[in-house]
Scaffold this motif. Structure first.
Motif, mmCIF file in Angstrom:
data_model
loop_
_atom_site.group_PDB
_atom_site.id
_atom_site.type_symbol
_atom_site.label_atom_id
_atom_site.label_comp_id
_atom_site.label_asym_id
_atom_site.label_seq_id
_atom_site.Cartn_x
_atom_site.Cartn_y
_atom_site.Cartn_z
ATOM 1 N N VAL A 220 -59.516 52.045 -46.092
ATOM 2 C CA VAL A 220 -59.151 53.435 -45.811
ATOM 3 C C VAL A 220 -59.517 54.351 -46.972
ATOM 4 O O VAL A 220 -60.129 55.409 -46.790
ATOM 5 N N HIS A 221 -59.179 53.950 -48.207
ATOM 6 C CA HIS A 221 -59.465 54.834 -49.341
ATOM 7 C C HIS A 221 -60.967 54.986 -49.569
ATOM 8 O O HIS A 221 -61.427 56.040 -50.006
ATOM 9 N N GLU A 222 -61.750 53.910 -49.253
ATOM 10 C CA GLU A 222 -63.202 54.016 -49.381
ATOM 11 C C GLU A 222 -63.765 54.963 -48.331
ATOM 12 O O GLU A 222 -64.652 55.784 -48.606
ATOM 13 N N ALA A 223 -63.229 54.865 -47.119
ATOM 14 C CA ALA A 223 -63.699 55.731 -46.038
ATOM 15 C C ALA A 223 -63.364 57.193 -46.329
ATOM 16 O O ALA A 223 -64.136 58.104 -46.008
ATOM 17 N N GLU A 224 -62.200 57.458 -46.953
ATOM 18 C CA GLU A 224 -61.817 58.832 -47.267
ATOM 19 C C GLU A 224 -62.843 59.492 -48.190
ATOM 20 O O GLU A 224 -63.224 60.648 -47.998
ATOM 21 N N ALA A 225 -63.287 58.747 -49.202
ATOM 22 C CA ALA A 225 -64.267 59.310 -50.136
ATOM 23 C C ALA A 225 -65.578 59.630 -49.440
ATOM 24 O O ALA A 225 -66.192 60.677 -49.677
ATOM 25 N N VAL A 226 -66.034 58.739 -48.545
ATOM 26 C CA VAL A 226 -67.292 58.962 -47.831
ATOM 27 C C VAL A 226 -67.180 60.174 -46.908
ATOM 28 O O VAL A 226 -68.072 61.024 -46.833
ATOM 29 N N ILE A 227 -66.041 60.284 -46.188
ATOM 30 C CA ILE A 227 -65.861 61.399 -45.243
ATOM 31 C C ILE A 227 -65.754 62.723 -45.992
ATOM 32 O O ILE A 227 -66.311 63.742 -45.578
ATOM 33 N N GLU A 228 -65.051 62.738 -47.115
ATOM 34 C CA GLU A 228 -64.897 63.966 -47.883
ATOM 35 C C GLU A 228 -66.256 64.469 -48.385
ATOM 36 O O GLU A 228 -66.534 65.664 -48.395
ATOM 37 N N GLU A 229 -67.136 63.522 -48.780
ATOM 38 C CA GLU A 229 -68.477 63.899 -49.204
ATOM 39 C C GLU A 229 -69.250 64.513 -48.037
ATOM 40 O O GLU A 229 -69.983 65.491 -48.204
ATOM 41 N N LYS A 230 -69.082 63.963 -46.839
ATOM 42 C CA LYS A 230 -69.764 64.487 -45.649
ATOM 43 C C LYS A 230 -69.259 65.894 -45.319
ATOM 44 O O LYS A 230 -70.034 66.768 -44.919
ATOM 45 N N PHE A 231 -67.937 66.149 -45.485
ATOM 46 C CA PHE A 231 -67.390 67.481 -45.224
ATOM 47 C C PHE A 231 -68.072 68.535 -46.081
ATOM 48 O O PHE A 231 -68.347 69.648 -45.627
ATOM 49 N N ARG A 232 -68.357 68.200 -47.349
ATOM 50 C CA ARG A 232 -68.925 69.181 -48.268
ATOM 51 C C ARG A 232 -70.363 69.534 -47.899
ATOM 52 O O ARG A 232 -70.868 70.582 -48.308
ATOM 53 N N ASN A 233 -71.027 68.655 -47.143
ATOM 54 C CA ASN A 233 -72.431 68.872 -46.822
ATOM 55 C C ASN A 233 -72.675 69.152 -45.341
ATOM 56 O O ASN A 233 -73.791 69.024 -44.857
ATOM 57 N N THR A 234 -71.618 69.475 -44.588
ATOM 58 C CA THR A 234 -71.751 69.655 -43.144
ATOM 59 C C THR A 234 -71.062 70.938 -42.710
ATOM 60 O O THR A 234 -69.962 71.262 -43.174
ATOM 61 N N LEU A 235 -71.723 71.661 -41.819
ATOM 62 C CA LEU A 235 -71.151 72.865 -41.222
ATOM 63 C C LEU A 235 -70.742 72.537 -39.791
ATOM 64 O O LEU A 235 -71.540 72.036 -39.010
ATOM 65 N N GLY A 236 -69.486 72.814 -39.436
ATOM 66 C CA GLY A 236 -69.027 72.532 -38.083
ATOM 67 C C GLY A 236 -68.307 71.193 -38.010
ATOM 68 O O GLY A 236 -67.946 70.598 -39.027
ATOM 69 N N PRO A 237 -68.082 70.682 -36.797
ATOM 70 C CA PRO A 237 -67.334 69.438 -36.625
ATOM 71 C C PRO A 237 -68.107 68.227 -37.145
ATOM 72 O O PRO A 237 -69.325 68.233 -37.216
ATOM 73 N N VAL A 238 -67.351 67.180 -37.501
ATOM 74 C CA VAL A 238 -67.935 65.945 -38.009
ATOM 75 C C VAL A 238 -67.460 64.788 -37.135
ATOM 76 O O VAL A 238 -66.267 64.651 -36.863
ATOM 77 N N TRP A 239 -68.420 63.975 -36.687
ATOM 78 C CA TRP A 239 -68.093 62.781 -35.889
ATOM 79 C C TRP A 239 -67.916 61.604 -36.844
ATOM 80 O O TRP A 239 -68.840 61.228 -37.572
ATOM 81 N N VAL A 240 -66.729 60.985 -36.841
ATOM 82 C CA VAL A 240 -66.403 59.868 -37.721
ATOM 83 C C VAL A 240 -66.333 58.600 -36.883
ATOM 84 O O VAL A 240 -65.443 58.447 -36.041
ATOM 85 N N ILE A 241 -67.285 57.664 -37.104
ATOM 86 C CA ILE A 241 -67.296 56.394 -36.371
ATOM 87 C C ILE A 241 -66.490 55.375 -37.171
ATOM 88 O O ILE A 241 -66.906 54.951 -38.245
ATOM 89 N N HIS A 242 -65.314 55.013 -36.668
ATOM 90 C CA HIS A 242 -64.450 54.068 -37.353
ATOM 91 C C HIS A 242 -64.272 52.766 -36.583
ATOM 92 O O HIS A 242 -63.675 51.818 -37.086
#
Length: 805
Positions: free
Chosen positions: A741-763
């Protein structure tokens, strides 16, 4: 033993199924699975376990795989099977009154201790009911384990403490050995002149001296050996012979006492035969389940949904052949091209056509292995939510080898296998999947086509699903006369004479024989003559129709991508209009009321027109002409409402390659290693961590921040047309399966900073722990507006859509 009836139904069914396993290379997959086992008993279980014959066992296997896989990730260092030994032969020997060696007894004790540790780790019926049931009846016999460990030392030697008599005998033997050694030293000291060496040797467990042959009369004793040259004799001095005899007698008594102790311990093991037998059967099942889980994690597998309804659909997206995955990783093989199977319940037969070496046989094997892996409780190397019905058996006729032992031709070998398959279908219960390679090949094309047609109709009536590859063009038309049939083809690039290995559904394939022959330099006159014959036979018309269908599909795909790009651009324009309108509305209070109303009316009219254009693009009947018209209108709206907008960045401070900058989100400094062409993105090396971030995500080390105006549009043309107001692409999708979970949080947070609009998270689905942990974390973020489940075609329950404010 009775004789085997080779004409019996059960024997024929077994032969047909065993041939299928060999053709699908199932034993190779089991060998790869066994490499993930932690013990010898687990490896044996992986190699020799049979594939379940009922739905309940397959469901149990899959549940065990998921439960033990989740536990393996929770435990630091994973579940350990250290100390588990193969007790099958040991307990069988004890049950028949045999005596074990000290090492074998220690293996029993070590296994009992390890089994008790595993039970403490695993047993939790509320969370892990299936694997807990495997250890719930463990009887680990702690008293027997402690008794064995007390009476035996490391290496299997019986300990002095095991009995008083043994202790006294060994003490007595030790004293006599010391006394004999002192006597020998004295003899060596007195007669060293006639000795070849002063070092004592041993012959037949007796101490001897190396005496010169000419000095044999100098020392009385017993000669035990002579050197090859005859110059040296090995003699045991007479003075120590009585001591040696006494030591030998005591050693015999020691052996008898040791044997008595080992016999007693072996008897104790034999008395617990049933408990140890249960343990020796349950432990391999646990390691077998753990091997399945670890193998599934290695191949990036997903748990399939196995349905006990024969008429269910086969839905497997981007399945990667597991043997090719292994070859890619360990044998420098080519990257694996995934294959998708979407076969509806109404389809009973799929006919795959296309050129040789295009991947038809790999497709057949992939379908067969996917079904067998699901039955075996293995995860499937695919994406999304794989779903398939439980099938009783998979039967295959793949390959064109001649049966030399039976003196059969290629065609005859195929017929023998197909006869066995038909016989098995008529006698075996449950749904059966049939895989046929080059159906009807090896004989006259006319007769082969007729036979293949008849066989396909027969299998469509009797089997749950039949997948066949062929080169016969007449079989491609079955789909248009019978809804139970479907066409598929493997892609081929005739320009490069290379297969693409992609499976295309709904369109039959072309052989491309003439195109390949032309590229390889075959005489033009020969190719021209072949084309004339094709026109006479009507074959050219069929290939022209297929080629037209392929080109039409390509045009539709290009039009869909263009329309998707326009839709994305339109939505961005709409958002920009709203943002500009809000800014202008706040500033309009400074101006006169008349000018304010005029400005608002103009912007609102632009909003309405943009919304109208969005509705036109979303309409299912929208075509390329509508997309072109909308694009032109958007340019005019942009020119009217954003005349003062410039796409050039106004930057006060701009980092260059080699500059040191600070990543604002994590507070770490790094070096700029590259800058994008538009200057809006930087690649920063932070220690060993390389990250690509927006310009707004960095600042100088002294606190300077870039001040700029972003370009109006940043539209990519590789989006897929979708029904939502926002579209899933590779840029706004992040795959965190397999991470904590903590590893996934870091990856998703990085994606938020580089994405405009909604983000699809495949878990993924799995145990649901990753999804639950991410959901709780996302709900606490201020900039997250809402979290929804993705549409079924975007991942469904295995994917969440995060909407940012």
């Amino acid at each position: 033993m009775g004789l085997i009836d080779k004409n019996s139904e059960s024997y024929i069914a077994d032969i047909a199924f065993q041939e299928t396993l060999d053709l699908l290379e199932w034993p190779r997959l089991c060998e790869q699975l066994a490499s993930f086992a932690s013990s010898s008993v687990g490896r044996k279980k992986c190699l020799h376990s049979s594939i379940p014959n009922n739905f309940e066992t397959s469901h149990q296997y899959l549940a065990e795989t998921l439960e033990i896989g989740s536990l393996d990730e929770e435990i630091e260092g994973g579940i350990s099977f250290h100390g588990i030994n193969d007790l099958e032969d040991i307990i069988l020997r004890c049950s028949k009154g045999g005596v074990l060696t000290g090492i074998q007894l220690l293996e029993v004790a070590e296994t009992l201790r390890a089994a008790r540790r595993l039970r403490r780790q695993i047993e939790q019926p509320e969370i892990r009911p299936h694997i807990s049931s495997l250890v719930s009846n463990f009887v680990t016999l702690p008293d027997l384990q402690r008794r064995i460990e007390f009476m035996l030392e490391e290496g299997g030697r019986v300990a002095d403490r095991s009995s008083q008599q043994l202790f006294e005998l060994r003490q007595k033997a030790s004293r006599l050995s010391v006394e004999r050694k002192e006597c020998l030293k004295e003899v060596v000291r007195r007669h060293h002149a006639v000795l070849q060496t002063t070092v004592l040797a041993e012959r037949f467990s007796r101490p001897v001296m190396a005496l010169k042959a000419g000095a044999l009369d100098q020392i009385s004793g017993t000669v035990h050996d002579t050197s090859a040259s005859g110059n040296t004799v090995y003699i045991e001095p007479q003075i120590v012979i009585p001591l040696g005899n006494r030591i030998s007698k005591i050693q015999d008594q020691i052996l008898v006492e040791e044997q008595r102790i080992l016999s007693d311990l072996s008897s104790q093991v034999g008395k617990n035969f049933e408990e140890l037998e249960h343990l020796s059967q349950a432990l391999p099942k646990l390691d077998f389940a753990l091997a399945r889980a670890r193998y599934g994690k290695w191949i990036g597998g997903i748990a399939p949904s196995i349905k006990n309804e024969p008429e269910s659909d086969f839905l497997i997206q981007e399945f990667r052949h597991p043997l090719l995955v292994w070859q890619e990783h360990y044998e420098d093989g080519e990257p694996v091209v995934p294959i998708s199977f979407e076969i509806s319940s109404s389809v009973m037969s799929v006919i795959i056509t296309g050129p040789n070496t295009g991947g038809k046989t790999v497709t057949l094997k992939s379908i067969g292995l996917a079904i067998l892996m699901a039955k075996f409780g293995l995860l499937l190397p695919s994406i999304g939510e794989p779903s398939l019905p439980w099938c009783h058996k998979v039967l295959a006729d793949i390959g064109d080898e001649q049966s030399l032992q039976q003196n059969l031709s290629t065609f005859s070998g195929h017929i023998v296998r197909i006869r066995r398959i038909l016989k098995t279908i008529s006698t075996e219960p449950g749904p059966i999947v049939v895989l046929l390679d080059e159906l009807g090949a090896g004989t006259d094309p006319t007769e082969g086509t007729a036979l293949a047609h008849a066989l396909l109709m027969t299998f469509a009536d009797r089997a749950r699903l039949t997948v066949a590859t062929t080169h016969f063009g007449e079989l491609k038309t079955l789909k248009y006369n019978d809804t139970r049939f479907e066409n598929a083809s493997v892609g081929f690039n005739s320009d490069t004479i290379c297969p693409t290995y992609h499976l295309q559904w709904g369109i039959p394939g072309r052989s491309n024989a003439l195109a390949i022959a032309n590229r390889l330099g075959l005489d033009d006159s020969v190719i021209g003559h072949a084309k004339q014959l094709m026109r006479v036979n009507g074959t050219e018309n069929v290939n022209s129709i297929i080629e037209g269908l392929e080109k039409q599909r390509e045009r539709q795909q290009e039009a869909a991508e263009d329309a998707a790009a326009l839709l994305a651009r339109t939505e961005l324009l709409h958002e920009e209009l709203i943002s500009r309108w809000e800014k202008e509305r706040q500033q309009s209070e400074k101006f006169q009321e008349r000018g304010k109303k005029k400005l608002e009316i103009s912007i609102l009219e632009g909003q309405k027109e943009v919304k109208s254009l969005i509705r036109r693009l979303r309409d299912r009947s929208a075509d390329g002409e509508i997309a072109r018209t909308v694009g032109q209108r958007l340019k005019r709206i942009e020119a009217v409402h954003f005349q003062d907008k410039t796409n050039k960045d106004k930057i006060n401070w701009f980092p260059k390659v080699g500059d040191r900058v600070r990543l604002i989100s994590i507070g770490k400094s790094g070096e700029v290693v590259s800058v994008s062409d538009d200057g809006m993105q930087l690649t920063v090396m932070c220690g060993v961590f390389r990250s690509t971030v927006d310009l707004s995500a960095v600042e100088s080390l002294d606190g300077k921040k870039p001040s700029f105006t972003k370009p109006l549009f940043n539209v990519k043309a590789n989006l897929s047309l979708g029904g939502n107001s926002n579209i899933r692409t590779k840029r706004n999708t992040v795959d965190v399966r397999g991470l904590r979970v903590h590893e996934a949080e870091a990856v998703i947070e990085e994606k938020f900073r580089n994405t405009l609009g909604p983000v699809w998270v495949i878990h993924g689905i799995g145990t649901g722990r990753l999804k639950k942990g991410l959901t709780e974390w996302l709900k606490n973020l201020d900039y997250v507006e809402k979290i929804t489940m993705a549409e079924k075609y975007d991942g469904g329950a295995g994917c969440s859509v995060v909407w940012l404010r």
